[in-house]
Design a protein around this motif. Sequence first.
Motif, mmCIF file in Angstrom:
data_model
loop_
_atom_site.group_PDB
_atom_site.id
_atom_site.type_symbol
_atom_site.label_atom_id
_atom_site.label_comp_id
_atom_site.label_asym_id
_atom_site.label_seq_id
_atom_site.Cartn_x
_atom_site.Cartn_y
_atom_site.Cartn_z
ATOM 1 N N THR A 79 0.819 -1.219 0.000
ATOM 2 C CA THR A 79 0.000 0.000 0.000
ATOM 3 C C THR A 79 0.852 1.269 0.000
ATOM 4 O O THR A 79 0.647 2.153 -0.841
ATOM 5 N N ILE B 283 -3.540 -0.030 -5.776
ATOM 6 C CA ILE B 283 -3.420 1.148 -4.919
ATOM 7 C C ILE B 283 -2.880 2.335 -5.713
ATOM 8 O O ILE B 283 -3.314 3.483 -5.522
ATOM 9 N N ILE C 155 -8.809 3.361 0.325
ATOM 10 C CA ILE C 155 -7.639 2.487 0.265
ATOM 11 C C ILE C 155 -7.574 1.587 1.494
ATOM 12 O O ILE C 155 -7.276 0.386 1.389
ATOM 13 N N THR D 195 -7.885 -2.420 1.240
ATOM 14 C CA THR D 195 -6.780 -3.240 1.733
ATOM 15 C C THR D 195 -7.256 -4.249 2.769
ATOM 16 O O THR D 195 -6.853 -5.426 2.753
#
Length: 326
Positions: free
Chosen positions: A116, A204, A249, A253
Amino acid sequence: MTSAPPVPSHSPTRPPAPRPSPGAGRRPGPRRIGAGDRLFLAMIVGIPTIALLVFVWLPALASIGLSFTSWDGIALSDIRWTGLDNYREIFGNYPPFWPAVQHNVIWLLFSVLLPTPFGIFLAYQLDRQLRFTRIYQTAIFLPMVLAPAVVGLIWEIIYNPDNGLLNGIIGMAAPGHHIDWLGDPDLNLWAVLVASGWRHTGYIMILYLAGLKSFDPALKEAAALDGAGERQTFLRVVFPALRPVNVIIVVVTAMESLRAFDVVYILGGGVGSKPGMELLSLLITDNIVGESSHIGYGSALAVVLLAVSLAAIGTFLVQNFRKEDR
């Protein structure tokens, strides 16, 4: 004496006022929806709703109900109510459960700490209009375009213990030395994490790059005039301003880490979790479609995974919304 002639008036003549039309002054009413419009609205709203109910909510409710039963998945008449026995077995005597939870936590931490941030870093660099930036974006995002099964097959070739690419490079430095990346319980989870991170990084990058494209460059210029460097500008100006993207995000994730399945399934050789590669998603599959079907166990594991996912993501979203309200 004769009287003076009257002085002619030079005032212009006014045109006659127009007559108001019969409909003047009336506000147009709302347009009536015809039968065709109703049918179109019913289709675009009703079809996704029905699909969501049939393919998501009904199976979820059925899994919750089956988690309190014992069933081999063959005949409905064989369903037997067992209450909380499945959950007691999972949390008490089911050996792979806690290793699977530990591996899911490791997967989450790995995704948060490596792929990430690396994807965010790549997005920030590519947003600076480098040469050949389109080529770089395509190359980095390509693993996300590929199906997870294809990604697994690619990394299976790389990790092949006999003639794989990775062992070939190691053999050039140390002849005769080969590593069984997917067969060693101490290495196979990390090997799968690298393969998954390769795919996750591109995802990402694209998400954050889309957020950077909508960012006001005047804020960067103002920070530069105040003497802020690129690192300070990103941490104190860009990153806080892209808070909605950051929330997306984090949620993506967490979801990817909790429902990780495809790449592990391919690299692990199908149904049947290898030692060191136990995950909750694989345990669910093993109990539902394995050689000995235990629908009750599998459904209970699915309910546990659903509860953990909702708790983790829901807690984060509630805290984030509270901060925004303050």
